[in-house]
Design an enzyme around this catalytic site. Structure first.
Site, PDB file in Angstrom:
ATOM      1  N   HIS A  41       0.804  -1.229   0.000  1.00  0.00           N
ATOM      2  CA  HIS A  41       0.000   0.000   0.000  1.00  0.00           C
ATOM      3  C   HIS A  41       0.833   1.274   0.000  1.00  0.00           C
ATOM      4  CE1 HIS A  41       1.138  -0.091   4.218  1.00  0.00           C
ATOM      5  NE2 HIS A  41       0.742   1.154   4.322  1.00  0.00           N
TER       6      HIS A  41
HETATM    7  C1  UD1 Z   1      -1.740   5.326   6.150  1.00  0.00           C
HETATM    8  C2  UD1 Z   1      -0.414   5.751   6.779  1.00  0.00           C
HETATM    9  C3  UD1 Z   1       0.598   4.627   6.628  1.00  0.00           C
HETATM   10  C4  UD1 Z   1       0.059   3.340   7.186  1.00  0.00           C
HETATM   11  C5  UD1 Z   1      -1.300   3.028   6.583  1.00  0.00           C
HETATM   12  C6  UD1 Z   1      -1.902   1.801   7.203  1.00  0.00           C
HETATM   13  C7  UD1 Z   1       0.194   8.130   6.677  1.00  0.00           C
HETATM   14  C8  UD1 Z   1       1.058   9.106   5.990  1.00  0.00           C
HETATM   15  N1  UD1 Z   1       0.144   6.920   6.094  1.00  0.00           N
HETATM   16  O1  UD1 Z   1      -1.513   5.087   4.772  1.00  0.00           O
HETATM   17  O2  UD1 Z   1       1.773   4.981   7.328  1.00  0.00           O
HETATM   18  O3  UD1 Z   1       0.973   2.305   6.900  1.00  0.00           O
HETATM   19  O4  UD1 Z   1      -2.181   4.140   6.796  1.00  0.00           O
HETATM   20  O5  UD1 Z   1      -2.993   1.340   6.457  1.00  0.00           O
HETATM   21  O6  UD1 Z   1      -0.394   8.439   7.677  1.00  0.00           O
HETATM   22  N2  UD1 Z   1      -8.797   5.205   1.749  1.00  0.00           N
HETATM   23  C9  UD1 Z   1     -10.074   4.719   1.645  1.00  0.00           C
HETATM   24  N3  UD1 Z   1     -10.724   4.382   2.800  1.00  0.00           N
HETATM   25  C10 UD1 Z   1     -10.174   4.519   4.021  1.00  0.00           C
HETATM   26  C11 UD1 Z   1      -8.867   5.020   4.131  1.00  0.00           C
HETATM   27  C12 UD1 Z   1      -8.189   5.363   2.986  1.00  0.00           C
HETATM   28  O7  UD1 Z   1     -10.602   4.586   0.572  1.00  0.00           O
HETATM   29  O8  UD1 Z   1     -10.822   4.164   5.030  1.00  0.00           O
HETATM   30  C13 UD1 Z   1      -8.064   5.555   0.519  1.00  0.00           C
HETATM   31  C14 UD1 Z   1      -8.255   6.983   0.094  1.00  0.00           C
HETATM   32  O9  UD1 Z   1      -8.236   7.036  -1.292  1.00  0.00           O
HETATM   33  C15 UD1 Z   1      -7.023   7.669   0.640  1.00  0.00           C
HETATM   34  C16 UD1 Z   1      -5.986   6.595   0.483  1.00  0.00           C
HETATM   35  O10 UD1 Z   1      -6.678   5.376   0.747  1.00  0.00           O
HETATM   36  O11 UD1 Z   1      -6.707   8.843  -0.047  1.00  0.00           O
HETATM   37  C17 UD1 Z   1      -4.831   6.724   1.412  1.00  0.00           C
HETATM   38  O12 UD1 Z   1      -5.262   6.799   2.771  1.00  0.00           O
HETATM   39  P1  UD1 Z   1      -4.319   7.544   3.856  1.00  0.00           P
HETATM   40  O13 UD1 Z   1      -4.890   7.395   5.203  1.00  0.00           O
HETATM   41  O14 UD1 Z   1      -3.989   8.907   3.395  1.00  0.00           O
HETATM   42  O15 UD1 Z   1      -2.976   6.737   3.753  1.00  0.00           O
HETATM   43  P2  UD1 Z   1      -2.701   5.163   3.744  1.00  0.00           P
HETATM   44  O16 UD1 Z   1      -2.162   4.794   2.430  1.00  0.00           O
HETATM   45  O17 UD1 Z   1      -3.870   4.395   4.276  1.00  0.00           O
END
Ligand code: UD1
Length: 377
Positions: A210
């Site tokens: 991811h």
């Molecule tokens: C985040 C953390 C990462 C961790 C990971 C665990 C940061 C910088 N990154 O990464 O360190 O390893 O969580 O999973 O804090 N999205 C959804 N639904 C959700 C959550 C996210 O669709 O419930 C999608 C969205 O498009 C979002 C993308 O995932 O923009 C990324 O989510 P985000 O929380 O920004 O970062 P992660 O890649 O999950």
């Protein structure tokens, strides 16, 4: 009698929930000494990324939901900062606990320190020494402002001392993520997860990927191609993070083949049920390097570095580099990795949360002023 202390934990993403759940449980067992408040920033918000963990881990509903959702790093961080401040002003906790290294962790630590509230950082001192990782900045900032630095790995102490953190604030308490695994072991085994997926225990590879460095750029197409190659040799099950799935869909990479099963994100029990019976795991996650070390399952990490070197030194982890072409080596490596010994790590024993709560009980904390600091300008 010692005064009751109010502890406020801030969680935001999947791995935060497993790291905090045992501390919530332990604080709940000492109601004479502690009151606990749980804040969920909402960085992760899909049921499969959030609610399922609260249900499975028995944490209960958060007391405050900040609903920050997705966005750029600046937006996400800013929303946590802005929405958490009034909560801390109203709740007036004696300590704010933050786990891990996500944006919510760093943002919450900053809010607390600006309000003169002591911060405890669970999983302090980990360093990848790679500033291109957003998590590295989050770790460094959280550790720079935390008063209580809860570590679970020996090199974390060296890292913190090198950055000038005082030895008196460092507490080697062990690994709360492993506490959750120990507490849930029977439930994990009871899931029968491999059978549900028609997989023979010990025969398949679990994949999680991811990180932006891998999934948001040019490496993803090669990665999926390589996974298809592995799937010709052994079944591959790939619960895809929403970010990864979106990137795959954008590239038209979704169509699998019979051996490569791309699923929705799984709950904690089902996912660990699959991992515990796997031949091996391929990942770019941090926590999974530790969980596989504890379980003795060979892990291949598709990154150039790890902030968890102990999983390579004493555990089952192999760093492949950020190089998808290495994925093809995994089946052969698994044949030789089988039976490789791994050592039990001190403090990865199911009792880390107890040790954290002991520290919280004994720590000398400044008296709560009960007033908000004057505005900055
Ligand atoms: C985040 C953390 C990462 C961790 C990971 C665990 C940061 C910088 N990154 O990464 O360190 O390893 O969580 O999973 O804090 N999205 C959804 N639904 C959700 C959550 C996210 O669709 O419930 C999608 C969205 O498009 C979002 C993308 O995932 O923009 C990324 O989510 P985000 O929380 O920004 O970062 P992660 O890649 O999950």
């Amino acid at each position: 009698m010692a005064a009751r202390r109010k502890i406020l934990s801030v969680v935001g993403t999947r791995p935060n929930f497993m790291k905090t759940a045992p501390v919530v449980g332990e604080l709940g067992r000492r109601p004479d000494r502690f009151e606990h408040v749980l804040v969920h920033t909402g960085q992760h918000y899909d049921d499969a990324m959030s609610r399922v963990f609260f249900e499975e881990l028995g944490v209960g509903e958060p007391d405050h939901m900040l609903g920050v959702g997705s966005g750029s790093h600046a937006q996400q961080t800013a929303r946590v900062i802005e929405r958490l401040e009034p909560v801390l002003l109203a709740e007036e906790p004696d300590v704010v606990l933050v786990p891990g290294d996500v944006n919510s962790t760093m943002a919450a630590a900053l809010v607390a320190v600006k309000l003169d509230i002591p911060v405890g950082h669970i999983e302090a001192g980990l360093r990848s020494f790679d500033r291109s990782m957003p998590e590295e900045t989050n770790r460094i900032v959280a550790d720079a402002v935390a008063d209580l630095l809860f570590i679970h790995s020996p090199e974390a102490r060296d890292n913190l001392l090198r950055e000038g953190r005082p030895a008196s604030g460092i507490h080697d308490v062990g690994n709360t993520m492993i506490d959750t695994l120990v507490a849930m072991r029977e439930h994990i085994e009871a899931t029968g997860a491999p059978i549900d997926y028609d997989l023979e225990p010990g025969s398949y590879l679990v994949v999680t990927l991811h990180r932006p460095a891998l999934v948001d750029g040019s490496l993803l197409a090669e990665t999926v191609d390589q996974l298809r190659g592995v799937a010709a040799e052994m079944p591959v099950v790939f619960p895809a993070h929403p970010r990864t799935r979106a990137a795959m869909e954008a590239l038209g990479l979704e169509a699998g083949d019979p051996g490569l099963r791309i699923t929705e994100p799984l709950g904690y029990l089902e996912f660990l049920g699959l991992v515990a019976a796997a031949a091996g795991v391929l990942t770019d996650s941090g926590g999974i390097q530790e969980e596989t070390t504890f379980l003795g399952i060979p892990c291949f990490t598709l990154r150039d570095n790890t902030e968890r070197p102990i999983t390579c030194e004493l555990g089952t982890n192999t760093l492949l580099g950020l190089d998808p072409t290495r994925i093809g080596d995994v089946p052969a490596a698994l044949r030789t990795a089988a039976g490789r010994p791994h050592r039990a790590l001190p403090g990865w024993d199911g009792h880390a949360a107890q040790r954290i709560v002991d520290v919280l009980a004994a720590a000398r904390l400044p008296a709560r002023s009960g007033r908000a600091p004057a505005p900055a300008a």
